[in-house]
Design a protein around this motif. Sequence first.
Motif, mmCIF file in Angstrom:
data_model
loop_
_atom_site.group_PDB
_atom_site.id
_atom_site.type_symbol
_atom_site.label_atom_id
_atom_site.label_comp_id
_atom_site.label_asym_id
_atom_site.label_seq_id
_atom_site.Cartn_x
_atom_site.Cartn_y
_atom_site.Cartn_z
ATOM 1 N N VAL A 18 0.843 -1.203 0.000
ATOM 2 C CA VAL A 18 0.000 0.000 0.000
ATOM 3 C C VAL A 18 0.880 1.255 0.000
ATOM 4 O O VAL A 18 0.627 2.211 -0.742
ATOM 5 C CB VAL A 18 -0.950 0.004 1.215
ATOM 6 C CG1 VAL A 18 -1.643 1.357 1.351
ATOM 7 C CG2 VAL A 18 -1.980 -1.110 1.087
ATOM 8 N N VAL A 27 -3.528 7.483 -2.302
ATOM 9 C CA VAL A 27 -4.221 6.547 -1.420
ATOM 10 C C VAL A 27 -4.764 7.357 -0.256
ATOM 11 O O VAL A 27 -4.012 7.969 0.500
ATOM 12 C CB VAL A 27 -3.272 5.441 -0.911
ATOM 13 C CG1 VAL A 27 -4.021 4.510 0.047
ATOM 14 C CG2 VAL A 27 -2.705 4.646 -2.080
ATOM 15 N N GLU A 66 -7.897 -2.238 5.488
ATOM 16 C CA GLU A 66 -8.394 -2.357 4.114
ATOM 17 C C GLU A 66 -9.761 -1.704 3.934
ATOM 18 O O GLU A 66 -10.096 -1.236 2.836
ATOM 19 C CB GLU A 66 -8.497 -3.844 3.726
ATOM 20 C CG GLU A 66 -7.164 -4.564 3.643
ATOM 21 C CD GLU A 66 -6.685 -5.091 4.978
ATOM 22 O OE1 GLU A 66 -5.725 -5.887 4.991
ATOM 23 O OE2 GLU A 66 -7.268 -4.706 6.025
ATOM 24 N N PHE A 70 -8.812 3.953 0.324
ATOM 25 C CA PHE A 70 -9.108 3.682 -1.084
ATOM 26 C C PHE A 70 -8.071 4.373 -1.959
ATOM 27 O O PHE A 70 -7.360 5.280 -1.510
ATOM 28 C CB PHE A 70 -10.521 4.152 -1.458
ATOM 29 C CG PHE A 70 -10.677 5.648 -1.554
ATOM 30 C CD1 PHE A 70 -10.586 6.302 -2.775
ATOM 31 C CD2 PHE A 70 -10.920 6.422 -0.412
ATOM 32 C CE1 PHE A 70 -10.732 7.681 -2.863
ATOM 33 C CE2 PHE A 70 -11.080 7.790 -0.485
ATOM 34 C CZ PHE A 70 -10.983 8.427 -1.718
ATOM 35 N N VAL A 71 -7.976 3.929 -3.211
ATOM 36 C CA VAL A 71 -7.021 4.508 -4.143
ATOM 37 C C VAL A 71 -7.784 5.191 -5.276
ATOM 38 O O VAL A 71 -8.714 4.622 -5.844
ATOM 39 C CB VAL A 71 -6.053 3.437 -4.696
ATOM 40 C CG1 VAL A 71 -6.796 2.291 -5.368
ATOM 41 C CG2 VAL A 71 -5.049 4.063 -5.661
ATOM 42 N N GLY A 74 -8.168 3.653 -9.230
ATOM 43 C CA GLY A 74 -7.780 2.253 -9.148
ATOM 44 C C GLY A 74 -8.534 1.371 -10.128
ATOM 45 O O GLY A 74 -9.396 1.840 -10.897
ATOM 46 N N SER A 119 -13.994 -0.742 -2.677
ATOM 47 C CA SER A 119 -12.706 -0.051 -2.670
ATOM 48 C C SER A 119 -11.571 -0.930 -2.166
ATOM 49 O O SER A 119 -10.433 -0.822 -2.637
ATOM 50 C CB SER A 119 -12.807 1.211 -1.812
ATOM 51 O OG SER A 119 -13.191 0.900 -0.481
ATOM 52 N N MET A 123 -8.397 -1.819 -4.431
ATOM 53 C CA MET A 123 -7.023 -1.537 -4.003
ATOM 54 C C MET A 123 -6.129 -2.748 -4.257
ATOM 55 O O MET A 123 -5.011 -2.626 -4.777
ATOM 56 C CB MET A 123 -7.011 -1.182 -2.520
ATOM 57 C CG MET A 123 -5.626 -1.040 -1.904
ATOM 58 S SD MET A 123 -4.864 0.534 -2.221
ATOM 59 C CE MET A 123 -5.788 1.557 -1.068
#
Length: 454
Positions: A18, A27, A66, A70-71, A74, A119, A123
């Motif tokens: 991450v 992120v 997790e 969120f990215v 993505g 999300s 990711m």
Amino acid sequence: MTDAAASNAVNQHYLNKVIDLSENMRVEVSEDIFDARGNKLLAKGGQVSRSLQEKLIVHKLKKPLEACIFVEGGVDSHSVQQAAERVLSSSPTLAHILGVSQGSVLAPVSLLSQLKFGSALSMMLTIADREGGSALDHAVTVSLLSIAVASKARMSQSDQAVAGLAGLLHDIGELYIDPSFLAKGKRLLPHEWAHIVVHPYTGMMLINQLESYTPAVGRAVAEHHERADGSGYPRRLTGDAISAPGYAVSIAETLAGLIVKDHPLERAALALKIVPGEFPRNLVAGLSEALRHDSKSAHANDERTHSIGAEDVTRLISRIATALKMTAETLIALGSKSPRASQILAATATRIQQVNRAAISTGLAMPLGIDQDDLNSEDLALLFERDVATREIQWRLRDIARDLAMQATLSEDRLLLMPLINLLDDDYSLSSPPMVQAPFGAIELPTQAFLAAA
């Protein structure tokens, strides 16, 4: 501290991935992140960066990390559809299999484009995509093949969707494994497989915890390395204990590794038949049309190569015979001294016998009688089949070695079984690798509690 909170420790390997991703993509924290005691560590809207790595790793969190990040930009369903179109355009074999297999209202690509994920899984797929190599393409390929297998087996639309989603997510558990065990070209020793076999179950837990899918999706992910005859992992399930979508993904995952090689349709058809009983007959039979090839065109101007020599085959046959003899002698010597070791060895003997029957049925034990200086297309086809059969049987022996090493958790069992483990793991053609013994106390299965409770 509740049990749920205590379980939300941050996985170091996943966090590293991450953080690496955060250096190339944004992120963001999607909700306040609290530790297990209720102290706020990160506020919603903040950006995850390397400077926060230590703060996250030393705390157990109130909610899984997790679920709280969120990215931007993505992987989403559109990205997956683009990847599907890309792999199909670059693999005529995959396109052929899907073209024959699709018989439902929704074609595999169309069905794949409708799969939804949140999300957290976005990711994970983004990390897989950004790490380089072909992880996302592999996931999409397995997903498409899973749908194709399910369609050919006349599974329901819902089971086809489950198979497709499970195929896409089947390897997310690998993101939580020490990367050194997944390094390209690394040959794992039998006891090192304990770090790998956990990934199907890890994937199931992640999916069940982070998404609201039907439990069948997580179950199929957990089953993608199981085999009908009980030779798979992590739970050694057999027969109907494995779900239909689980079988679809397990077959698809096997096919995905074969269709990128030379003469893929022949290779796949042979590999699925080497050891009967690994997959349900109806599913393998259902693929026969998709894996059918024109033998005349396949052998015309044949330029297939072969790398397995007669010495390799002789060595393999000798290993099987020696392993059977060693197992039988050890069982006699044991008598009633160690019921546990006797049970392990008896099951091992059954599996080696099965592999031996496969070697006999494929003709490996018989000399080919081929003039290596004057090979015609039929000769090349026979050598190709010998290559496929030898490599598949070598892998099955290494499978048995892996299982033995993971069951030998007691030091006395390990001492007893190590010679057999080393013999089964030795798939070198002309020179034996050094005999390696697992360090005492080093084998601790990550899945041990799960397996005990199952």
